[in-house]
Each structure stands twice: as C-alpha cells, then as structure tokens.
Design an enzyme around this catalytic site. Structure first.
Site, PDB file in Angstrom:
ATOM      1  N   ASN A 130       0.799  -1.234   0.000  1.00  0.00           N
ATOM      2  CA  ASN A 130       0.000   0.000   0.000  1.00  0.00           C
ATOM      3  C   ASN A 130       0.835   1.289   0.000  1.00  0.00           C
ATOM      4  OD1 ASN A 130       0.826  -0.554   2.586  1.00  0.00           O
ATOM      5  ND2 ASN A 130      -1.085   0.076   3.547  1.00  0.00           N
TER       6      ASN A 130
ATOM      7  N   GLU B 108       7.795   1.860  14.655  1.00  0.00           N
ATOM      8  CA  GLU B 108       8.538   2.561  13.618  1.00  0.00           C
ATOM      9  C   GLU B 108       8.465   4.054  13.915  1.00  0.00           C
ATOM     10  OE1 GLU B 108       6.927   0.670   9.850  1.00  0.00           O
ATOM     11  OE2 GLU B 108       8.952  -0.148   9.884  1.00  0.00           O
TER      12      GLU B 108
ATOM     13  N   CYS C 220      -3.417   0.354   6.914  1.00  0.00           N
ATOM     14  CA  CYS C 220      -3.480  -0.571   8.046  1.00  0.00           C
ATOM     15  C   CYS C 220      -4.145   0.018   9.274  1.00  0.00           C
ATOM     16  CB  CYS C 220      -2.077  -1.013   8.396  1.00  0.00           C
ATOM     17  SG  CYS C 220      -0.969   0.381   8.634  1.00  0.00           S
TER      18      CYS C 220
ATOM     19  N   GLU D 220       4.845  -4.794  11.819  1.00  0.00           N
ATOM     20  CA  GLU D 220       3.790  -3.784  11.610  1.00  0.00           C
ATOM     21  C   GLU D 220       2.662  -4.492  10.880  1.00  0.00           C
ATOM     22  OE1 GLU D 220       3.552  -0.938  12.795  1.00  0.00           O
ATOM     23  OE2 GLU D 220       5.576  -0.422  13.389  1.00  0.00           O
TER      24      GLU D 220
HETATM   25  P1  NDP Z   1       0.952  -9.766   3.247  1.00  0.00           P
HETATM   26  O1  NDP Z   1       1.016 -10.161   4.671  1.00  0.00           O
HETATM   27  O2  NDP Z   1       0.231 -10.638   2.303  1.00  0.00           O
HETATM   28  O3  NDP Z   1       2.431  -9.588   2.668  1.00  0.00           O
HETATM   29  C1  NDP Z   1       3.381  -8.722   3.259  1.00  0.00           C
HETATM   30  C2  NDP Z   1       4.759  -9.039   2.703  1.00  0.00           C
HETATM   31  O4  NDP Z   1       5.230 -10.272   3.248  1.00  0.00           O
HETATM   32  C3  NDP Z   1       4.814  -9.212   1.194  1.00  0.00           C
HETATM   33  O5  NDP Z   1       6.016  -8.675   0.706  1.00  0.00           O
HETATM   34  C4  NDP Z   1       4.757 -10.706   1.064  1.00  0.00           C
HETATM   35  O6  NDP Z   1       5.250 -11.168  -0.155  1.00  0.00           O
HETATM   36  C5  NDP Z   1       5.621 -11.157   2.211  1.00  0.00           C
HETATM   37  N1  NDP Z   1       5.400 -12.530   2.631  1.00  0.00           N
HETATM   38  C6  NDP Z   1       4.298 -13.295   2.495  1.00  0.00           C
HETATM   39  N2  NDP Z   1       4.474 -14.512   3.055  1.00  0.00           N
HETATM   40  C7  NDP Z   1       5.733 -14.506   3.574  1.00  0.00           C
HETATM   41  C8  NDP Z   1       6.508 -15.456   4.322  1.00  0.00           C
HETATM   42  N3  NDP Z   1       6.030 -16.657   4.635  1.00  0.00           N
HETATM   43  N4  NDP Z   1       7.745 -15.092   4.710  1.00  0.00           N
HETATM   44  C9  NDP Z   1       8.235 -13.873   4.406  1.00  0.00           C
HETATM   45  N5  NDP Z   1       7.553 -12.943   3.711  1.00  0.00           N
HETATM   46  C10 NDP Z   1       6.318 -13.246   3.308  1.00  0.00           C
HETATM   47  O7  NDP Z   1       0.343  -8.293   3.263  1.00  0.00           O
HETATM   48  P2  NDP Z   1      -0.114  -7.393   2.047  1.00  0.00           P
HETATM   49  O8  NDP Z   1       1.033  -7.093   1.162  1.00  0.00           O
HETATM   50  O9  NDP Z   1      -1.351  -8.006   1.478  1.00  0.00           O
HETATM   51  O10 NDP Z   1      -0.490  -6.023   2.796  1.00  0.00           O
HETATM   52  C11 NDP Z   1      -1.666  -5.841   3.480  1.00  0.00           C
HETATM   53  C12 NDP Z   1      -1.502  -6.091   4.965  1.00  0.00           C
HETATM   54  O11 NDP Z   1      -0.440  -5.298   5.476  1.00  0.00           O
HETATM   55  C13 NDP Z   1      -2.713  -5.705   5.759  1.00  0.00           C
HETATM   56  O12 NDP Z   1      -3.006  -6.659   6.744  1.00  0.00           O
HETATM   57  C14 NDP Z   1      -2.306  -4.413   6.436  1.00  0.00           C
HETATM   58  O13 NDP Z   1      -3.002  -4.134   7.588  1.00  0.00           O
HETATM   59  C15 NDP Z   1      -0.861  -4.626   6.652  1.00  0.00           C
HETATM   60  N6  NDP Z   1      -0.188  -3.341   6.779  1.00  0.00           N
HETATM   61  C16 NDP Z   1       0.296  -2.960   8.008  1.00  0.00           C
HETATM   62  C17 NDP Z   1       0.864  -1.716   8.174  1.00  0.00           C
HETATM   63  C18 NDP Z   1       1.418  -1.301   9.506  1.00  0.00           C
HETATM   64  O14 NDP Z   1       2.268  -0.428   9.538  1.00  0.00           O
HETATM   65  N7  NDP Z   1       0.999  -1.861  10.613  1.00  0.00           N
HETATM   66  C19 NDP Z   1       0.983  -0.767   7.065  1.00  0.00           C
HETATM   67  C20 NDP Z   1       0.496  -1.291   5.819  1.00  0.00           C
HETATM   68  C21 NDP Z   1      -0.082  -2.537   5.697  1.00  0.00           C
HETATM   69  P3  NDP Z   1       4.162 -11.516  -1.287  1.00  0.00           P
HETATM   70  O15 NDP Z   1       3.388 -10.274  -1.506  1.00  0.00           O
HETATM   71  O16 NDP Z   1       4.995 -11.899  -2.428  1.00  0.00           O
HETATM   72  O17 NDP Z   1       3.323 -12.641  -0.724  1.00  0.00           O
END
Ligand code: NDP
Length: 483
Positions: free
Chosen positions: A152, A457, A283, A249
C-alpha cells in the site's frame, strides 16, 4: 515515463538481473494493463544481496553518525527534488491517486530519511559511575536487516525501514511486495547517489518464498515486516528459530469513536480520512466507526453528502481523489466482504458496487446498523468499506472498541477534554488520535499492540529496534578473587 526498471534487483550499488527467476508482471491497477515485467530473486540473487549487505556493514558502521546522517539527509533532498516523478511511479505501482502520492509517499519517505539522518549523530551510549569503577554502554548496530513490505505504501515503507536501520549503522536487504515492486528500486538508486557505499541498501524482488528465505539466512540479524497478521505470525516464528530481532507492523480493525458532542464536520472528515484515503488500503484505518445515538442520523446524512465529492478516474489526473484497489484479487476480496455485510443484515447506506471502468475500482461503501459480531466488524477488509455501529455510553463503547485481537490504532472525537484523554488512555492500541485520524508524522511512534504488532517505527523509539546495547565494565583498582 518508462515504468520498466533497468533490472529487477539492486544489489551492491548496481542493477542486477537473473531471468531464471519466476516472472512478476506489474499491473497498473487503474487499467489492468501490464506496465513492467520483473523476475523474482533466485537463491543466487538472495545470496548475492545478503553477501553484499554483510560485506558492507562493518565499514558503514565505522563511519561517524554525522557522516551516515549526511548521506541520509542528501537522500531526502534528492527524493524531494524528484517528488513528481517518484509520485507518478508510485501511482503506477499502486493505483493511488497522484493527489495523494504527491503529498504522502516520497515526501513521507524523505521525512524519515531527514529525521533519522538528523538523529544519527546523536545515537550514543551512557556512562554509569559505580564508585571509582564505571560502566559505559555502546549503542551498536544489529548487523544485516531485512525489510519486507506490503503493497500500500511502497516508497514510504522502504524508507521507514531503511532510514533508521542505516542511521544506526546496519545495512539492509529490502523485499517489496510483488504487487508493487517498482518504487523501492528508486529508493536504492537514490541511496547510492547520496553517497551510501555499495551494499548498504539492496532491493530484491520476489513472492513470499523469497522473503521466507531471507529470514532464515544465518547472516541476517533482524527482520522488519509490514504485512498482514497471518504473514506476521509466520515471519515472527521463522525469525524466532534464529533468535533474530523483529519489528512487526501488522493489520488492524481499529475503532473510531464519535461522541454526540463532537464537531460533526471534523468527525465526518476523520471518518473519511480513516476509511477512504488510499481507497481504504491503510493498516491503521478506523473501520469500526462507533457513533453515539444522538448524532448518528446527522453523521450518516453528512457523510453521504460529503461522499458526493469523490472523484474517480485516471489516478494520474491531479483532480482525481479516489483510485482503484491495488489488484483484481484485492478488489474481489473486498467485494466478498461487501456481499457478506449485506447477507448478515447490515444496512447499506451508500456504495457497494464495482465501477463500470477498466481497472479495479470499487465505490466507497458505508454500512450502518452494524453489530459487533458481523464479519465486516470483526475482520480487516483493507478496502473502502466503513462500518457504522451504534453506542450509548462511554463505558460500553470502550469495552466494545477493545474487544478485538487487533490493537493498531484508535480514535475519539469529542469536545469533552477529560473524556478525550480518558478514552485515549483506555484504548488498547499503539497509535491513538484525539479529534483527528491517521496522521503519521515521522516524529511520532507508529505501531500496534496485541496481534497488530511488535516494536515501533518512526520517532526515537525506532532507534531501540535497530540497535543493541553493549555494557562495558571498567575496574579502576585491583581485582580481588577468592583464591
Ligand atoms: P501480506 O502479509 O500478504 O504480505 C506482506 C509481505 O510479506 C509481502 O512482501 C509478502 O510477499 C511477504 N510474505 C508473504 N508470506 C511470507 C513469508 N512466509 N515469509 C516472508 N515474507 C512473506 O500483506 P499485504 O502485502 O497483502 O499487505 C496488506 C496487509 O499489510 C494488511 O493486513 C495491512 O493491515 C498490513 N499493513 C500494516 C501496516 C502497519 O504499519 N501496521 C501498514 C500497511 C499494511 P508476497 O506479496 O509476495 O506474498
């Protein structure tokens, strides 16, 4: 502007390609067109990136804080000078309107670089006098840090993790989400241009498996993830195997509480910012909007009126203020929640439909008469769907606001000063707002409690999460021993 980068990865100060990696098509969410094609990192690329970060770390940590900070501040200046191009690219990567990306992405990344650049020289240990003896502490870097980003805020996340890591003398390997792989490469280019030695900030692409292989690499000392709770649990567990440091996060389902005495216009603004900015893909969004009985109908009427100001269209058009979902998959997930809300008996006040355009657009959607146990009130949706819930008393609303496993953010709108602080103190959340919502200045800590995360962060707090303390005991006199 060309959206196809020079190569998929940026390692040791240069673009690197390995076409043996699985192809990653980059899709412009506003049209569904493929705008670039990249490749996921192969094991050889992962190894190259971690090796580069490891090799560069000691030298980088040996620079003075002032020298490291100067690089980060130069990087901030370059980002600001290129804000237009970086914002256009962020809009291609995410589909978020240029009206947002030009003020909230590269600019926020630049703020983090400037802030941690400024702090770098002030990262010090302390002196503890013990009679004639004394202890001094050294605040040392952790080593090689891995950053894994969500889709995002790709530029912002790359900087929010990179800036404090580098300020403390660590090096970084960053893996963006495969949905938005373009922007972090620009951050890596800028770091080098600003004077960071090769290997200090590397970017590699990949699906979850690449992230997973980074976390278990024995040369890695810390993992900072921005992602969902289920991914967070997997990453946290994998990091625990090697007893690595983590920052998590994660997601949320945050409450936004609006009392009868709130300024109606401000409360509606807060609810809009906390639900529809970035088409709801934030998020910390306050997606459970608790509205006190006396103000409820006025709130819904004014909100519906204000939503007529939504302007969808080409996100690169600066007049457009509402973009598509980041991907077809995300659009389908959010649509599924909207259907569920209707099936479970919530009242659809406005929106709820796909928009008849190419791209992954959904109307901003508001449900009223939502009860605490409905799926739209319990699950993170990550789209433009607001749930309005009724409440009568402060005690009742605080209990219900906290009745969730998430604890990322929470907000309250009221004119009653003491109630505002009492409710903020009662919220089980890491990031709280009074009469505002979703501000995230770099000076303030950002992060969650409960399942929404570990660590913080931004702010001085981030330094704690990218460094460790060594205590050094110094004896000034003779040393006695029992034999
Ligand atoms: P995901 O949890 O699907 O993915 C996050 C990242 O982790 C991606 O780069 C993903 O790669 C990677 N990933 C997935 N599986 C693994 C694994 N087993 N080991 C290591 N890395 C892995 O989240 P989204 O990208 O869909 O983002 C949305 C989510 O992020 C929402 O839940 C949102 O709330 C949260 N978020 C939190 C924020 C915060 O600051 N608290 C800010 C922004 C978002 P790939 O995409 O290739 O699967």
């Amino acid at each position: 502007m060309s959206t196809q980068p020079t190569a998929s990865h940026f390692i040791n100060g240069a673009y690197v390609e390995d076409k043996a990696g699985e192809e990653i098509p980059v899709i412009y969410p506003a049209t569904g067109e493929v705008i670039a094609a990249l490749h996921a990192a192969t094991p050889a690329i992962v190894d190259q990136a971690v090796a580069a970060a490891k090799a560069a770390q000691k030298e980088w940590a040996g620079w003075t804080g002032t020298e490291r900070g100067r690089v980060l501040r130069r990087a901030a200046d370059i980002m600001r000078a290129r804000n237009h191009d970086l914002s256009v690219l962020e809009t291609f990567d995410t589909g978020k309107p240029y009206q947002e990306t030009s003020v909230a992405d590269a600019t926020s990344g630049a703020d983090a670089l400037e802030y941690f650049g400024g702090l770098a020289a002030a990262i010090t240990g302390e002196h503890i006098q013990l009679g004639d003896d004394f202890v001094y502490t050294r605040r040392e870097p952790l080593g090689v840090c891995v950053g894994i980003g969500a889709w995002n805020y790709p530029t912002q996340i790359a900087c929010w993790k990179g800036a404090p890591a580098l300020a403390c003398g660590n090096t970084m390997v960053f893996k963006p989400s495969e949905t938005t792989p373009l922007c972090a490469l620009k951050v890596a280019e800028i770091m080098i241009e600003a004077g960071a030695p090769a290997g200090v900030y590397n970017v590699i692409q990949g699906y979850g498996a690449v992230g997973a292989s980074l976390i278990t690499d024995p040369r890695v000392d810390k993992v900072s993830l921005t992602g969902s709770v289920p991914t967070g649990k997997k990453v946290y567990a994998a990091a625990a195997e090697g007893v690595r440091h983590v920052t998590m996060e994660l997601g949320g389902k945050s409450p936004l509480v609006i009392f009868d005495d709130a300024d109606l216009e401000n409360a509606v603004s807060g609810a809009i910012l906390g639900n529809f900015y970035s088409s709801g893909q934030v998020c910390s969004n306050g997606t459970r909007v608790f509205v006190q009985a006396g103000i409820k109908e006025a709130f819904l009427a004014r909100l519906t009126e204000r939503l007529k100001g939504v302007k969808m269209g080409d996100p690169q058009d600066p007049d457009v203020n509402f973009g598509p979902m980041v991907s077809e998959r995300q659009r389908d997930i959010v649509e599924g929640f909207i259907t569920k809300g209707q099936e479970e008996g919530a009242r659809l006040v406005t929106g709820g439909n796909r928009v008849d355009k190419p791209g992954f657009y959904l109307e901003p959607t508001v449900f009223a008469d939502v009860s605490d146990d409905m799926t739209i009130a319990t699950d993170e949706i990550f789209g433009p769907v607001m749930s309005v819930l009724d409440f009568e008393t402060e005690e009742d609303v605080l209990r219900r606001a906290n009745a969730t496993d998430f604890g990322l953010a929470a907000g309250v709108f009221t004119a009653d000063l003491t109630r505002a602080h009492r409710v903020a103190a009662g919220f089980e959340a890491g990031t709280c707002y009074i009469n505002t919502y979703n501000d995230a200045p770099v000076e303030a800590p950002f992060g969650g409690t409960k399942q929404s995360g570990v660590g913080r962060e931004n702010s001085k707090a981030a330094i704690e999460h990218y460094s460790q303390i060594k205590g050094v005991y110094v004896r000034m006199g003779d040393l006695e021993a029992p034999f």
